[in-house]
Scaffold this motif. Structure first.
Motif, short mmCIF file in Angstrom:
data_model
loop_
_atom_site.label_atom_id
_atom_site.label_comp_id
_atom_site.label_asym_id
_atom_site.label_seq_id
_atom_site.Cartn_x
_atom_site.Cartn_y
_atom_site.Cartn_z
N THR A 182 4.26 9.71 -7.52
CA THR A 182 5.30 9.84 -8.55
C THR A 182 4.67 10.02 -9.93
N ALA A 183 3.61 9.26 -10.23
CA ALA A 183 2.93 9.38 -11.53
C ALA A 183 2.35 10.79 -11.70
N ALA A 184 1.76 11.35 -10.65
CA ALA A 184 1.21 12.71 -10.72
C ALA A 184 2.32 13.72 -10.98
N LEU A 185 3.46 13.56 -10.31
CA LEU A 185 4.58 14.47 -10.53
C LEU A 185 5.15 14.33 -11.94
N GLU A 186 5.17 13.11 -12.47
CA GLU A 186 5.64 12.91 -13.84
C GLU A 186 4.70 13.59 -14.84
N ASP A 187 3.39 13.54 -14.58
CA ASP A 187 2.43 14.25 -15.44
C ASP A 187 2.69 15.75 -15.41
N GLN A 188 2.90 16.29 -14.21
CA GLN A 188 3.19 17.72 -14.09
C GLN A 188 4.49 18.08 -14.80
N LEU A 189 5.48 17.21 -14.69
CA LEU A 189 6.76 17.44 -15.36
C LEU A 189 6.58 17.46 -16.87
N ARG A 190 5.81 16.50 -17.42
CA ARG A 190 5.57 16.48 -18.87
C ARG A 190 4.87 17.75 -19.33
N GLU A 191 3.88 18.21 -18.55
CA GLU A 191 3.18 19.45 -18.90
C GLU A 191 4.14 20.64 -18.87
N ALA A 192 4.98 20.71 -17.85
CA ALA A 192 5.93 21.81 -17.74
C ALA A 192 6.95 21.77 -18.88
N GLU A 193 7.38 20.56 -19.23
CA GLU A 193 8.32 20.44 -20.35
C GLU A 193 7.67 20.89 -21.65
N GLY A 194 6.39 20.55 -21.84
CA GLY A 194 5.66 20.99 -23.03
C GLY A 194 5.56 22.50 -23.09
N MET A 250 0.83 -1.20 0.00
CA MET A 250 0.00 0.00 0.00
C MET A 250 0.87 1.26 0.00
N ALA A 251 1.92 1.26 0.80
CA ALA A 251 2.82 2.42 0.84
C ALA A 251 3.49 2.61 -0.52
N GLY A 252 3.90 1.51 -1.13
CA GLY A 252 4.52 1.59 -2.45
C GLY A 252 3.56 2.11 -3.50
N LEU A 253 2.31 1.66 -3.45
CA LEU A 253 1.31 2.14 -4.40
C LEU A 253 1.01 3.63 -4.21
N LEU A 254 0.92 4.06 -2.97
CA LEU A 254 0.71 5.49 -2.72
C LEU A 254 1.88 6.32 -3.25
N LEU A 255 3.08 5.83 -3.02
CA LEU A 255 4.27 6.52 -3.51
C LEU A 255 4.31 6.52 -5.04
N ALA A 256 3.93 5.42 -5.66
CA ALA A 256 3.88 5.34 -7.12
C ALA A 256 2.84 6.30 -7.68
N ASP A 257 1.69 6.42 -7.01
CA ASP A 257 0.65 7.35 -7.45
C ASP A 257 1.16 8.79 -7.40
#
Length: 127
Positions: free
Chosen positions: A63-75, A54-61
């Protein structure tokens, strides 16, 4: 290969890592522990594997949100870079009018004459 003890969800684990990577392992363990602690507070005692999952899944979630934000910022950064390149390639020319000194001097002379005429008229009307 060094072996270090980490704590996640109030449970200790002995983990081996590459020489010099102990700091990264401790940082990763601290992130997992930060996710595990609220789970323990909400659910109480839960099996180790479930807590880690559960802790790993929360951390992965997260991380995925931050990766989405990073992709938007890079765009947005790519778009801004393209706009800068476009502006550099096709600069806008602005002409700023400059009044020649002769015109300024002539206008000052006309103003002085106008003031002198106005003063003479006032003197004639007042007198």
């Amino acid at each position: 290969m060094p072996e270090i003890r980490i704590s996640i969800g109030n449970r200790d684990f002995d983990v081996a890592c590459q020489q010099g990577e102990e700091h990264f392992l401790r940082a990763a363990a601290a992130m997992l522990d930060a996710e595990a602690q609220p789970l323990l507070a909400q659910l109480g005692r839960i099996p180790e594997t479930r807590m880690l999952l559960m802790a790993g899944l929360l951390l992965a979630d997260r991380t995925a949100a931050l990766e989405d934000q990073l992709r938007e910022a890079e765009g947005r950064a790519r778009e801004a870079g393209a706009e800068v390149a476009r502006l550099k390639a096709d600069p806008v020319t602005r002409e700023v009018p400059v009044i020649p000194a002769a015109v300024t001097e002539t206008l000052a002379e006309i103003a002085a004459r106008t003031e002198a005429l106005a003063a003479r008229i006032e003197d004639g009307v007042a007198g």
